[in-house]
Each structure stands twice: as C-alpha cells, then as structure tokens.
Scaffold this motif. Structure first.
Motif, PDB file in Angstrom:
ATOM      1  N   TYR A   1       0.834  -1.208   0.000  1.00 15.57           N
ATOM      2  CA  TYR A   1       0.000   0.000   0.000  1.00 15.57           C
ATOM      3  C   TYR A   1       0.865   1.253   0.000  1.00 15.57           C
ATOM      4  O   TYR A   1       0.610   2.205  -0.742  1.00 15.57           O
ATOM      5  CB  TYR A   1      -0.937  -0.002   1.214  1.00 15.57           C
ATOM      6  N   ARG A   2       1.912   1.248   0.823  1.00 12.32           N
ATOM      7  CA  ARG A   2       2.798   2.408   0.913  1.00 12.32           C
ATOM      8  C   ARG A   2       3.534   2.659  -0.398  1.00 12.32           C
ATOM      9  O   ARG A   2       3.648   3.802  -0.846  1.00 12.32           O
ATOM     10  CB  ARG A   2       3.809   2.188   2.041  1.00 12.32           C
ATOM     11  N   ILE A   3       4.017   1.608  -1.026  1.00 18.04           N
ATOM     12  CA  ILE A   3       4.761   1.747  -2.281  1.00 18.04           C
ATOM     13  C   ILE A   3       3.830   2.247  -3.395  1.00 18.04           C
ATOM     14  O   ILE A   3       4.195   3.141  -4.169  1.00 18.04           O
ATOM     15  CB  ILE A   3       5.419   0.410  -2.674  1.00 18.04           C
ATOM     16  N   ILE A   4       2.632   1.701  -3.460  1.00 16.69           N
ATOM     17  CA  ILE A   4       1.686   2.113  -4.509  1.00 16.69           C
ATOM     18  C   ILE A   4       1.206   3.549  -4.279  1.00 16.69           C
ATOM     19  O   ILE A   4       1.128   4.345  -5.214  1.00 16.69           O
ATOM     20  CB  ILE A   4       0.507   1.128  -4.588  1.00 16.69           C
TER      21      ILE A   4
ATOM     22  N   VAL B   1      14.265  -0.058  -3.123  1.00 25.83           N
ATOM     23  CA  VAL B   1      14.075  -0.708  -1.821  1.00 25.83           C
ATOM     24  C   VAL B   1      13.241  -1.978  -2.003  1.00 25.83           C
ATOM     25  O   VAL B   1      13.557  -3.028  -1.431  1.00 25.83           O
ATOM     26  CB  VAL B   1      13.401   0.264  -0.816  1.00 25.83           C
ATOM     27  N   THR B   2      12.213  -1.897  -2.822  1.00 28.10           N
ATOM     28  CA  THR B   2      11.361  -3.058  -3.076  1.00 28.10           C
ATOM     29  C   THR B   2      12.145  -4.159  -3.784  1.00 28.10           C
ATOM     30  O   THR B   2      11.999  -5.340  -3.459  1.00 28.10           O
ATOM     31  CB  THR B   2      10.139  -2.645  -3.917  1.00 28.10           C
ATOM     32  N   TYR B   3      12.980  -3.776  -4.725  1.00 28.96           N
ATOM     33  CA  TYR B   3      13.801  -4.755  -5.439  1.00 28.96           C
ATOM     34  C   TYR B   3      14.775  -5.431  -4.474  1.00 28.96           C
ATOM     35  O   TYR B   3      14.927  -6.659  -4.488  1.00 28.96           O
ATOM     36  CB  TYR B   3      14.557  -4.058  -6.573  1.00 28.96           C
ATOM     37  N   ALA B   4      15.434  -4.649  -3.622  1.00 29.41           N
ATOM     38  CA  ALA B   4      16.360  -5.218  -2.633  1.00 29.41           C
ATOM     39  C   ALA B   4      15.614  -6.143  -1.676  1.00 29.41           C
ATOM     40  O   ALA B   4      16.120  -7.219  -1.312  1.00 29.41           O
ATOM     41  CB  ALA B   4      17.061  -4.105  -1.865  1.00 29.41           C
TER      42      ALA B   4
ATOM     43  N   VAL C   1      12.121 -12.416   7.729  1.00 33.54           N
ATOM     44  CA  VAL C   1      11.161 -11.766   6.830  1.00 33.54           C
ATOM     45  C   VAL C   1      10.513 -10.567   7.526  1.00 33.54           C
ATOM     46  O   VAL C   1      10.364  -9.495   6.916  1.00 33.54           O
ATOM     47  CB  VAL C   1      10.089 -12.784   6.352  1.00 33.54           C
ATOM     48  N   ALA C   2      10.158 -10.714   8.791  1.00 34.54           N
ATOM     49  CA  ALA C   2       9.551  -9.606   9.536  1.00 34.54           C
ATOM     50  C   ALA C   2      10.521  -8.432   9.651  1.00 34.54           C
ATOM     51  O   ALA C   2      10.132  -7.269   9.448  1.00 34.54           O
ATOM     52  CB  ALA C   2       9.119 -10.085  10.921  1.00 34.54           C
ATOM     53  N   LYS C   3      11.781  -8.729   9.962  1.00 36.48           N
ATOM     54  CA  LYS C   3      12.768  -7.650  10.057  1.00 36.48           C
ATOM     55  C   LYS C   3      12.981  -6.973   8.707  1.00 36.48           C
ATOM     56  O   LYS C   3      13.126  -5.748   8.635  1.00 36.48           O
ATOM     57  CB  LYS C   3      14.104  -8.190  10.587  1.00 36.48           C
ATOM     58  N   ALA C   4      12.982  -7.774   7.626  1.00 41.58           N
ATOM     59  CA  ALA C   4      13.177  -7.205   6.290  1.00 41.58           C
ATOM     60  C   ALA C   4      12.039  -6.257   5.928  1.00 41.58           C
ATOM     61  O   ALA C   4      12.282  -5.161   5.398  1.00 41.58           O
ATOM     62  CB  ALA C   4      13.293  -8.325   5.262  1.00 41.58           C
ATOM     63  N   PHE C   5      10.798  -6.665   6.203  1.00 42.73           N
ATOM     64  CA  PHE C   5       9.665  -5.771   5.917  1.00 42.73           C
ATOM     65  C   PHE C   5       9.711  -4.532   6.806  1.00 42.73           C
ATOM     66  O   PHE C   5       9.408  -3.432   6.342  1.00 42.73           O
ATOM     67  CB  PHE C   5       8.332  -6.502   6.087  1.00 42.73           C
ATOM     68  N   ALA C   6      10.092  -4.682   8.072  1.00 42.33           N
ATOM     69  CA  ALA C   6      10.172  -3.526   8.971  1.00 42.33           C
ATOM     70  C   ALA C   6      11.222  -2.529   8.485  1.00 42.33           C
ATOM     71  O   ALA C   6      10.978  -1.309   8.461  1.00 42.33           O
ATOM     72  CB  ALA C   6      10.481  -3.986  10.389  1.00 42.33           C
TER      73      ALA C   6
ATOM     74  N   SER D   1      12.319  -2.222   5.401  1.00 38.79           N
ATOM     75  CA  SER D   1      11.845  -1.650   4.134  1.00 38.79           C
ATOM     76  C   SER D   1      10.792  -0.567   4.366  1.00 38.79           C
ATOM     77  O   SER D   1      10.811   0.476   3.700  1.00 38.79           O
ATOM     78  CB  SER D   1      11.279  -2.751   3.243  1.00 38.79           C
ATOM     79  N   ILE D   2       9.879  -0.824   5.280  1.00 40.49           N
ATOM     80  CA  ILE D   2       8.873   0.202   5.619  1.00 40.49           C
ATOM     81  C   ILE D   2       9.558   1.434   6.192  1.00 40.49           C
ATOM     82  O   ILE D   2       9.222   2.567   5.848  1.00 40.49           O
ATOM     83  CB  ILE D   2       7.818  -0.378   6.589  1.00 40.49           C
ATOM     84  N   PHE D   3      10.551   1.234   7.045  1.00 40.00           N
ATOM     85  CA  PHE D   3      11.302   2.344   7.628  1.00 40.00           C
ATOM     86  C   PHE D   3      11.993   3.159   6.529  1.00 40.00           C
ATOM     87  O   PHE D   3      12.007   4.396   6.578  1.00 40.00           O
ATOM     88  CB  PHE D   3      12.327   1.804   8.635  1.00 40.00           C
TER      89      PHE D   3
END
Length: 194
Positions: free
Chosen positions: A53-56, A64-67, A123-128, A130-132
C-alpha cells in the motif's frame, strides 16, 4: 578501596541495564510467539500489505522493493535447502543426519538450513526495515521499475528451477504435512461386559 566502591565499579550503568532489560523483554515476547505459527504469518501478511500500500500510494522506493525481493528470495532458498547439502556430502564424513541419496538407504529427516522461526523473523525484520526506508527520500532513487520487475521475475524463475532440479536429483521434499496418522479398527458401538 572499600567493598562498597568495588561493588559500585562492577555494576553496569543505567544505559546498559536498560538495553539488557529491553533485550530480555523482546526475547521473551519472541519466545511466547513461537508456537503461534499462523498468527505470526498473518502478521507478515499484514506487514506485506501495508508495505505494498505504501509503495503504490507513494509511487516510489522501487530500489528498496527490489532489494527486499532479492533478500526474500535468498531467505526462501535457504528455507527450502537442507542443512547438509547432499551435493557437497563426502561419503567418508558424517556430519549428522542427512538425506538419503539412494532408494536402499535409510530415511533421514529433512532438516532445513534456515528453520521456520528464523525464516519468519528475518522476513519480519526485512519488511520492517523496508517500511522504515520508505520514510526517507534518500532511498527513493529514480529507476525505470518495469526493468526491475522483469529482472526479478527472471532471477526468481532461474533460481527456483535450479532449486527444484536439486530437489528432484537428491529426492527430498522440504514440506511435511504433519505426522502420519494410522486408522484403527472400526468401532462397532457394542459394549462388551465381562
């Protein structure tokens, strides 16, 4: 030096004690969440949906999404791979349980290189993270995102094809559906009194 002075010197300061307490609380929370697999993965789905949602909505942060995608692919491969790779196994050395490579070998359980909990936590840390990163314009590098999408899909297909070939060659399946349940005799419903 008196006894009170030596005890005061040996005790850690306020900041190290705070971070140690915080670390212990965090670890306690993680330990309590371990048996709740479904809820942990639902949390990941919520994080993922929020990130999408944030990226869109922001129309950016494609690097960041690619990484994130490359990192998640790396984690998935580690999750699907056995801890002891049969391709690297020497016949002379026995480093613990492994996978059978021939049909006449005994069964050895599948042990993952990356266990499920560590996979979930990474996975949780990676999403956190990325959101940051989406809160800072420094990470919003302008790129032509369709090229990144095509490149990622190509990389994903090639990597998974290699992984599936590895699974077929060494005959292992990284997923189990629980313990085998054996069916007993049918109950006739009659009570036999002795």
């Amino acid at each position: 030096m008196s006894m009170e002075e030596s005890e005061a010197i040996q005790q850690p300061g306020l900041i190290p004690r705070f971070f140690k307490s915080l670390s212990q609380r965090w670890q306690s929370m993680l330990d309590r969440s371990t048996p709740h697999t479904v809820y942990r993965w639902l949390f990941i789905v919520v994080l993922c949906l929020y990130y999408i949602y944030r990226i869109i909505s922001l129309q950016g942060w494609y690097i960041v999404t690619y990484a994130l995608g490359i990192y998640l692919l790396n984690l998935l491969i580690a999750f699907l791979t056995p801890r002891v790779d049969p391709a690297m196994l020497d016949d002379d050395s026995d480093d613990g349980p492994g996978l059978p490579t021939r049909s006449n070998e005994e069964f050895r359980p599948f042990i993952r290189r990356l266990p499920e909990f560590k996979f979930w936590y990474s996975v949780a840390k990676a999403f956190a993270v990325s959101i940051f990163c989406t809160f800072f314009d420094a990470f919003n590098i302008p790129v032509f995102w369709p090229i990144l999408v095509v490149y990622f899909i190509t990389l994903f297909c090639i990597t998974m094809k290699r992984q599936i070939r590895h699974m077929i060659k060494y005959r292992y399946i990284p997923f189990t559906h629980g313990k085998t349940k054996y069916k007993g005799k049918e109950d006739s419903g009659k009570v036999v009194s002795g």
